[in-house]
Design a protein around this motif. Structure first.
Motif, PDB file in Angstrom:
ATOM      1  N   TRP A 107       1.971  -5.875   3.038  1.00  0.00           N
ATOM      2  CA  TRP A 107       1.689  -5.638   4.456  1.00  0.00           C
ATOM      3  C   TRP A 107       2.038  -6.863   5.299  1.00  0.00           C
ATOM      4  CZ3 TRP A 107      -0.424  -1.153   6.605  1.00  0.00           C
ATOM      5  CH2 TRP A 107      -0.711  -0.144   5.694  1.00  0.00           C
TER       6      TRP A 107
ATOM      7  N   ALA B  10      -5.944  -8.149   3.869  1.00  0.00           N
ATOM      8  CA  ALA B  10      -5.098  -7.178   4.564  1.00  0.00           C
ATOM      9  C   ALA B  10      -3.645  -7.268   4.089  1.00  0.00           C
ATOM     10  CB  ALA B  10      -5.181  -7.394   6.069  1.00  0.00           C
TER      11      ALA B  10
ATOM     12  N   GLY C 259      -3.914  -4.057   2.045  1.00  0.00           N
ATOM     13  CA  GLY C 259      -3.826  -3.104   3.143  1.00  0.00           C
ATOM     14  C   GLY C 259      -5.185  -2.519   3.506  1.00  0.00           C
TER      15      GLY C 259
ATOM     16  N   VAL D 220      -3.540  -0.122  12.721  1.00  0.00           N
ATOM     17  CA  VAL D 220      -2.668  -0.053  11.553  1.00  0.00           C
ATOM     18  C   VAL D 220      -1.507   0.879  11.858  1.00  0.00           C
ATOM     19  CG1 VAL D 220      -2.535   0.617   9.130  1.00  0.00           C
ATOM     20  CG2 VAL D 220      -4.630  -0.435  10.011  1.00  0.00           C
TER      21      VAL D 220
ATOM     22  N   PRO E 174       0.905   2.477   9.471  1.00  0.00           N
ATOM     23  CA  PRO E 174       1.181   2.596   8.035  1.00  0.00           C
ATOM     24  C   PRO E 174       2.660   2.724   7.680  1.00  0.00           C
ATOM     25  CG  PRO E 174      -0.075   4.505   8.831  1.00  0.00           C
ATOM     26  CD  PRO E 174       0.095   3.561   9.976  1.00  0.00           C
TER      27      PRO E 174
ATOM     28  N   LEU F 263       3.925  -0.646   7.390  1.00  0.00           N
ATOM     29  CA  LEU F 263       3.052  -1.563   6.632  1.00  0.00           C
ATOM     30  C   LEU F 263       2.643  -2.740   7.517  1.00  0.00           C
ATOM     31  CD1 LEU F 263       4.836  -1.622   3.156  1.00  0.00           C
ATOM     32  CD2 LEU F 263       2.857  -0.276   3.825  1.00  0.00           C
TER      33      LEU F 263
END
Length: 93
Positions: free
Chosen positions: A2, A32, A36, A73, A75, A78
């Motif tokens: 990430w 994080a 993630g 976030v 996704p 990432l």
């Protein structure tokens, strides 16, 4: 792995927060980057939760009793976008 993007105001906010909160923020970033969102959810002390109202679409993690990191976030990229590190207000607006 990430990535984390910090808003330009984060530098100024980090300069004014207590050292203990800064250390927790650095640990939050480590988790994080590696794990993630699922990794943040596993750490109960962060009390990671979705926000509502004007922050709908963002999430909040606890960095201390009164401090929160507010982020969203993305996704498919990432990516964590950190919007603010702030003292939590307990007043309802």
């Amino acid at each position: 792995m990430w990535r984390i993007e910090e808003h330009r105001r984060i530098d100024k906010q980090v300069a004014s927060i207590p050292n203990e909160v800064l250390k927790r923020y650095e640990k939050w970033k480590d988790i994080a980057l590696i794990s993630g969102p699922p990794g943040l959810g596993l750490i109960r002390g962060f009390h990671d939760e979705a926000l509502s109202g004007r922050w709908k679409g963002y999430r909040s993690s606890r960095l201390g009793l009164h401090w929160r990191v507010i982020y969203r976030v993305i996704p498919e990229e990432l990516l964590f976008q950190v919007a603010s590190i702030t003292a939590h207000e307990y007043r309802r607006s």
